[in-house]
Every structure is written in C-alpha cells, then in structure tokens.
Enzyme design. Structure first.
Site, PDB file in Angstrom:
ATOM      1  N   HIS A   6       0.887  -1.345   0.206  1.00 24.42           N
ATOM      2  CA  HIS A   6      -0.061   0.311  -0.060  1.00 24.42           C
ATOM      3  C   HIS A   6       1.065   1.246   0.580  1.00 24.42           C
ATOM      4  CE1 HIS A   6      -2.707   2.627   2.761  1.00 24.42           C
ATOM      5  NE2 HIS A   6      -3.027   2.738   1.357  1.00 24.42           N
ATOM      6  N   HIS A  48      -0.358  11.249  -2.640  1.00 20.89           N
ATOM      7  CA  HIS A  48      -1.927  10.346  -1.660  1.00 20.89           C
ATOM      8  C   HIS A  48      -2.193  11.278  -2.457  1.00 20.89           C
ATOM      9  CE1 HIS A  48      -4.759   9.600   0.610  1.00 20.89           C
ATOM     10  NE2 HIS A  48      -4.298   8.567   0.639  1.00 20.89           N
TER      11      HIS A  48
HETATM   12  O1  G3P Z   1      -6.525   0.721  -1.769  1.00 25.48           O
HETATM   13  C1  G3P Z   1      -6.755   1.580  -1.222  1.00 25.48           C
HETATM   14  C2  G3P Z   1      -6.510   2.632  -0.284  1.00 25.48           C
HETATM   15  O2  G3P Z   1      -5.154   3.018  -0.643  1.00 25.48           O
HETATM   16  C3  G3P Z   1      -7.306   3.670   0.369  1.00 25.48           C
HETATM   17  O3  G3P Z   1      -7.183   4.875   1.060  1.00 25.48           O
HETATM   18  O4  G3P Z   1      -6.092   6.588   1.863  1.00 25.48           O
HETATM   19  O5  G3P Z   1      -4.734   5.453   1.071  1.00 25.48           O
HETATM   20  O6  G3P Z   1      -5.822   5.962  -0.591  1.00 25.48           O
HETATM   21  P1  G3P Z   1      -5.879   5.695   0.837  1.00 25.48           P
HETATM   22 CA    CA Z   2      -4.666   4.751  -2.543  1.00 22.26          CA
END
Ligand code: G3P
Ligand code: CA
Length: 237
Positions: A6, A48
C-alpha cells in the site's frame, strides 16, 4: 491471493516513492498500490494528497506546479515524487499495479501513459466512481475496482454497470455475509489495509483475491508462519 504493498512498502520507505516500490518488490509483494494526482502540466504523478504539505513540506497543490518543479521537492529521505511513467520504468510488469486515481480530468493522460503496458498487469481503483466511469468510456476492457469503505447495494449495481471486476473494501467490512453478496453479484473482493497477519489470514480464508498492506514483509512472513503451523498440526493429527 495477491499481496499489494500500500503506497509501496510505506512503513519502510517514504510512501509512493520509488524507494517504497523497490522495498515492496524486495519484500516479495505481488503487487503495488499507488495514488495518482495531476501536475499543472497534466502529467499523472504518484502522490496521495493533492496538498503537497504532508509528504513534501511544500505549500500548495500538486496541480500548482509542472512536473519539473514537483520533482525538485523532497518526498521524504531525498526521494522525489515519481511520475506514473517513472513507476512503469521501475516496476516490472510481473508486479501487478493497483492504480488508485485520486483526481478527475487526466484520465486520458493516465491511459496514454499506460499504452505500452499489458492490461493484465494493472487495475484502476477509485473512491470517485465517476472517474472509473470516465476511464470505462475511454477503454472498454481495462480492469476496474470500485473503492469503498463498506459494501452497499448501490456499489454492487455501479460495479456491474461499469463491468468492474472487484470491490475494494475496508477489511472491517469483510465477513462471510458480504463475501457471499459480492460473489452472488459476480464480483471479487480486495481488502484494504491489513497490517496484522491474523487479520490477513482471516480475510484470505474468506476468499479475497488481494489485500493491501503497508507492511508486505511482515504480512507475507506471518501468513507463511501460520501456514506452517497449520500444516504441522494436520500432519500430527
Ligand atoms: O486501496 C485502498 C486505499 O489505498 C485507500 O485509502 O487513503 O490510502 O488511498 P488511501
Ligand atoms: Ca490509495
């Protein structure tokens, strides 16, 4: 079941940087999740937040600056903000990409950047389903995942209308009942964001096709260890 790092291996290196993506690959992740914003000159960049402050300390938004200026910023430990093209150069096609689109309006540029990449090597996800609608209108067969906190009838109907493959759901919303609802609708489920091996084992056993984790090395090692215990218990019984 695929393990997606992630924002890359974001507990080990600055999130959404080439260092985090390299750490993910080194950890044995099957895939990488990354976030897309737009630069002022409409280049898809991997960061992000639209606001630059949290990860670079700079004022303003990603779309206030052209790529060249964005890449002068420090995205952590001397890493720069990669463009999507930089990521494609650095990550082999054998590593699947979950490309989360966080902005509207550069869908054509995103697809153009991916034109030489095998379509089986990536999927698009977004909390903003209108972005996925736009992508679908531009490309009839690229893989789409609808992002959401929890499953709903509306999400399932939208996923079916878009020809999406999967619902990407927070792990708190994943249980036997929601997995059956998705399966009955012909949809797969991806889980986010799972950092504890016991929780990873739980959602894997429920049948998710993938899970996002900030800690791919820990989750992979934890699952291997739990599988080894299960095997030895089966052998002993
Ligand atoms: O894969 C889902 C996740 O990435 C969503 O949350 O805030 O980390 O983009 P965020
Ligand atoms: Ca994400």
């Amino acid at each position: 079941m695929l393990i997606y790092a992630h924002r890359g291996a974001s507990l080990d290196a600055p999130e959404n940087t080439l260092a985090a993506f390299k750490a993910a690959i080194d950890a044995g992740a099957d895939g990488i999740e990354l976030d897309i914003q737009a630069s002022q000159d409409r280049v898809p960049v991997v960061i992000h937040d639209r606001l630059l402050k949290r990860t670079t300390g700079a004022p303003g938004n990603t779309d206030d600056l052209p790529l060249e200026e964005l890449q002068k910023l420090d995205a952590g430990k001397g890493e720069k903000i990669p463009s999507l093209a930089d990521v494609l150069d650095a990550v082999p096609e054998s590593v699947h990409l979950d490309i989360e689109v966080k902005c509207k309006g550069i869908e054509p540029e995103i697809l153009a950047t991916l034109k030489d990449r095998s379509k089986s090597s990536y999927a698009f996800s977004s909390f903003d389903w209108s972005v996925l609608e736009t992508i679908r209108s531009l490309d009839g067969d690229v893989e789409l995942w609808l992002l959401m906190a929890a499953m709903s009838d509306m999400a399932i109907a939208k996923a079916q209308a878009l020809g999406a493959t999967a619902l990407a759901v927070h792990n708190d919303g994943i249980n036997a009942k929601t997995m059956k609802v998705a399966s009955d609708a012909g949809l797969k489920v991806v889980s986010w964001t799972v950092n504890e091996p016991d929780e990873a084992k739980r959602v894997r056993e429920l049948g998710v096709i993938g899970m996002c984790t900030d800690a791919p090395a820990r989750v992979i090692a934890g699952l291997v260890a739990r599988d080894a215990v299960a095997t030895s218990e089966n052998t002993a019984s």
